[in-house]
Every structure is written in C-alpha cells, then in structure tokens.
Write an enzyme that holds these catalytic residues in place. Structure first.
Site, PDB file in Angstrom:
ATOM      1  N   THR A 150       0.728  -1.211  -0.014  1.00 27.69           N
ATOM      2  CA  THR A 150       0.094  -0.155  -0.067  1.00 27.69           C
ATOM      3  C   THR A 150       0.873   1.195   0.165  1.00 27.69           C
ATOM      4  O   THR A 150       0.460   2.224  -0.468  1.00 27.69           O
ATOM      5  CB  THR A 150      -0.989   0.042   1.254  1.00 27.69           C
ATOM      6  OG1 THR A 150      -0.249   0.003   2.392  1.00 27.69           O
ATOM      7  CG2 THR A 150      -1.915  -1.122   1.320  1.00 27.69           C
ATOM      8  N   ASN A 191      13.340   4.468   4.813  1.00 23.28           N
ATOM      9  CA  ASN A 191      12.513   3.390   5.295  1.00 23.28           C
ATOM     10  C   ASN A 191      11.319   4.108   5.916  1.00 23.28           C
ATOM     11  O   ASN A 191      11.430   5.098   6.561  1.00 23.28           O
ATOM     12  CB  ASN A 191      13.256   2.720   6.402  1.00 23.28           C
ATOM     13  CG  ASN A 191      12.310   1.409   7.013  1.00 23.28           C
ATOM     14  OD1 ASN A 191      11.471   0.744   6.130  1.00 23.28           O
ATOM     15  ND2 ASN A 191      12.205   1.564   8.238  1.00 23.28           N
ATOM     16  N   HIS A 196       8.497   3.328   8.987  1.00 22.21           N
ATOM     17  CA  HIS A 196       8.197   2.818  10.045  1.00 22.21           C
ATOM     18  C   HIS A 196       7.165   3.215  10.872  1.00 22.21           C
ATOM     19  O   HIS A 196       6.930   4.264  10.934  1.00 22.21           O
ATOM     20  CB  HIS A 196       9.458   2.923  11.176  1.00 22.21           C
ATOM     21  CG  HIS A 196       9.239   1.742  12.383  1.00 22.21           C
ATOM     22  ND1 HIS A 196       9.466   0.618  12.340  1.00 22.21           N
ATOM     23  CD2 HIS A 196       8.865   1.999  13.482  1.00 22.21           C
ATOM     24  CE1 HIS A 196       9.458   0.100  13.482  1.00 22.21           C
ATOM     25  NE2 HIS A 196       9.069   0.884  14.253  1.00 22.21           N
ATOM     26  N   ASP A 254      16.217   0.911  12.929  1.00 24.04           N
ATOM     27  CA  ASP A 254      15.370   1.974  13.074  1.00 24.04           C
ATOM     28  C   ASP A 254      16.150   3.375  13.705  1.00 24.04           C
ATOM     29  O   ASP A 254      15.623   4.111  14.687  1.00 24.04           O
ATOM     30  CB  ASP A 254      14.129   1.804  13.711  1.00 24.04           C
ATOM     31  CG  ASP A 254      13.231   0.641  13.332  1.00 24.04           C
ATOM     32  OD1 ASP A 254      13.554   0.657  11.861  1.00 24.04           O
ATOM     33  OD2 ASP A 254      12.675  -0.194  13.837  1.00 24.04           O
ATOM     34  N   GLU A 267      -3.316   5.276   6.714  1.00 26.62           N
ATOM     35  CA  GLU A 267      -4.176   6.446   6.255  1.00 26.62           C
ATOM     36  C   GLU A 267      -3.601   7.672   6.245  1.00 26.62           C
ATOM     37  O   GLU A 267      -3.308   8.457   5.465  1.00 26.62           O
ATOM     38  CB  GLU A 267      -5.482   6.361   6.146  1.00 26.62           C
ATOM     39  CG  GLU A 267      -6.401   5.451   5.418  1.00 26.62           C
ATOM     40  CD  GLU A 267      -7.548   4.926   5.706  1.00 26.62           C
ATOM     41  OE1 GLU A 267      -8.346   4.181   5.246  1.00 26.62           O
ATOM     42  OE2 GLU A 267      -8.181   5.830   6.809  1.00 26.62           O
ATOM     43  N   ALA A 313      -0.945   8.733   8.253  1.00 20.42           N
ATOM     44  CA  ALA A 313       0.567   9.181   8.390  1.00 20.42           C
ATOM     45  C   ALA A 313       1.484   8.418   7.117  1.00 20.42           C
ATOM     46  O   ALA A 313       1.789   9.038   6.347  1.00 20.42           O
ATOM     47  CB  ALA A 313       1.154   8.611   9.608  1.00 20.42           C
TER      48      ALA A 313
HETATM   49  C1  GAR Z   1       3.674  -0.531   6.707  1.00 18.98           C
HETATM   50  O1  GAR Z   1       2.761  -0.515   7.901  1.00 18.98           O
HETATM   51  C2  GAR Z   1       5.184  -0.318   7.172  1.00 18.98           C
HETATM   52  O2  GAR Z   1       5.168   0.957   7.978  1.00 18.98           O
HETATM   53  C3  GAR Z   1       5.761  -1.480   7.849  1.00 18.98           C
HETATM   54  O3  GAR Z   1       5.142  -2.645   7.036  1.00 18.98           O
HETATM   55  C4  GAR Z   1       3.526  -2.346   6.599  1.00 18.98           C
HETATM   56  C5  GAR Z   1       3.935  -2.658   4.928  1.00 18.98           C
HETATM   57  O4  GAR Z   1       2.508  -2.013   4.377  1.00 18.98           O
HETATM   58  N1  GAR Z   1       7.184  -1.585   8.139  1.00 18.98           N
HETATM   59  C6  GAR Z   1       7.678  -2.015   9.031  1.00 18.98           C
HETATM   60  O5  GAR Z   1       7.265  -2.374  10.026  1.00 18.98           O
HETATM   61  C7  GAR Z   1       9.370  -2.011   9.041  1.00 18.98           C
HETATM   62  N2  GAR Z   1       9.604  -2.066  10.260  1.00 18.98           N
HETATM   63  P1  GAR Z   1       2.556  -2.201   2.816  1.00 18.98           P
HETATM   64  O6  GAR Z   1       3.303  -3.340   2.054  1.00 18.98           O
HETATM   65  O7  GAR Z   1       0.812  -2.134   2.480  1.00 18.98           O
HETATM   66  O8  GAR Z   1       3.184  -0.880   2.279  1.00 18.98           O
END
Ligand code: GAR
Length: 208
Positions: A13, A108, A110, A151, A178, A180
């Site tokens: 996403t 990245n 987080h 991180d 959504e 942030a």
């Molecule tokens: C997101 O919430 C991102 O912040 C998290 O993985 C999800 C990926 O969602 N990342 C971490 O936790 C890294 N430490 P997405 O594939 O729908 O973008």
C-alpha cells in the site's frame, strides 16, 4: 530525474501511495525504476506490474546462505543505477555492504513515532499491539534514512496519529497508514527529489 528502487515484502500500500503521488504530481522529478520483493507472492509486485513498472523477486530461499542472497541482492540493485532506495514494508535486514554503498540514499517507513516502538521485532502489527497494550494515546509513523542500526537513522518526517478507545491492532494500523504513512512517504520522496533534504551530524535539514 531521481531514479528510485522500491523494496517491498507484502501488500504494497505504501508503494501504491508512491505510484499515485507520482501520477498526480504530488511527487515531481522522480520515477520508479524497479520494484524488488523478497517474497514472490507479495501483492506489491502485481501493483507494480499493473502500472508498467519493472517488478522482480529475489528470495533468500533461492540461495544457499544469507551472504549469497545479500551479494546477489546488491548486485541486482546496483544494475539499476538508482539514486534512492525506498524500503516500503521491506522486512529484510539490510546488509552492511549495501548501507555503506548507499549512505543517505536508503529511506524506510516505520509504523511508529521513533524512538518509540522501534528496533528488532517491531514490524507492522507488533508495533500496534505494543501501542495498545501500554495504553499509549498518540502514535504515528516515521520516515528515516537507514543506517547500520535498526530504526536508528536520521529522521526525515514524522506524523502523529491518535489512538482511539476500542482500537484493535488492525484498526489502528489502517489509521496509521491512511493518516501518516501514505502521506509522509510520498512527501519525503518529493522533498529528496527536489533537492530539499540534507543531512548534517545525523540530523536532517529540510529547506523551505
Ligand atoms: C507498513 O505499515 C510499514 O510501515 C511496515 O510494514 C507495512 C507494509 O505495508 N514496515 C515495518 O514495520 C518496518 N519496520 P505495505 O506493504 O502495505 O506498504
């Protein structure tokens, strides 16, 4: 034009938010050269293909050991000659050699306000379980440069999100995305693509 590689592991996403922001010109001066996944089933790969973006998978499962995977991953990434590597839900530990080579060129997202709920083990939903089990009232997301720690790199942008009574980890995760993640990741890329971001003494400066 800033050339970007987006690294993904799952739903994508955040990748979609970046693609949409490029299409709607919220991000200017940037293009996605390649999307790389460590997981062949990642829906993010489909999202990329649907937009005509090159999408490849390099899975650790196809290599004898981690070093082989790391070497291959870096070789493949290098072959695209990108200016910025965006980790958008990429759940792989980035090898030291890649961090050294791409200093201040890897960002990245987080799903918490670093330095809260960060470090080893704090991936996705786990962050939100932690937030809820401790009664935290405000959480959010952070975009940061990647350094050798987990991180710990210089923070580019953060956005706070309210925790509401009755939230489940899934409901809170959606709100954090959504309100942030899907806002600050494209914003950070646009700032970088337009030369507005500099790093000095581990602090990020954003030009007006
Ligand atoms: C997101 O919430 C991102 O912040 C998290 O993985 C999800 C990926 O969602 N990342 C971490 O936790 C890294 N430490 P997405 O594939 O729908 O973008």
């Amino acid at each position: 034009m800033l050339k970007i590689a987006v690294c993904v592991s799952g739903g994508g996403t955040n990748l979609q938010a970046i693609i949409d922001a490029i299409d709607s010109k919220k991000i200017t001066n940037a293009e996605i050269s390649v999307v790389i996944s460590n997981n062949k089933n990642a829906y993010a790969l489909e999202r990329a293909k649907k937009h005509g973006i090159e999408a490849i998978c390099i899975s650790p499962k196809d290599f004898e050991n981690r070093d082989e995977f790391n070497r291959s991953f870096l070789e493949k990434l290098d072959s695209y000659h990108v200016d910025l590597v965006v980790l958008a839900g990429f759940l792989v530990v980035i090898p030291k050699a890649m961090i050294e080579k791409y200093q201040n060129k890897i960002i990245n997202i987080h799903p918490s306000l670093i330095p809260s709920f960060c470090g080893k083990g704090y991936y996705g939903l786990k962050v939100h379980e932690g937030v809820l089990s401790r009664g935290v009232k405000v959480t959010g997301a952070t975009v940061h440069f990647v350094d050798e720690g987990t991180d710990t790199g210089p923070i580019i942008l953060q956005k706070a999100v309210e925790v509401q009574e009755g939230d489940t980890p899934e409901v809170l995760q959606r709100r954090v995305m959504e309100q942030a993640e899907w806002q600050i990741m494209p914003k950070a890329i646009d700032l970088i693509a337009n030369g507005k971001v500099s790093v000095c003494d581990r602090c990020v400066h954003i030009a007006e």
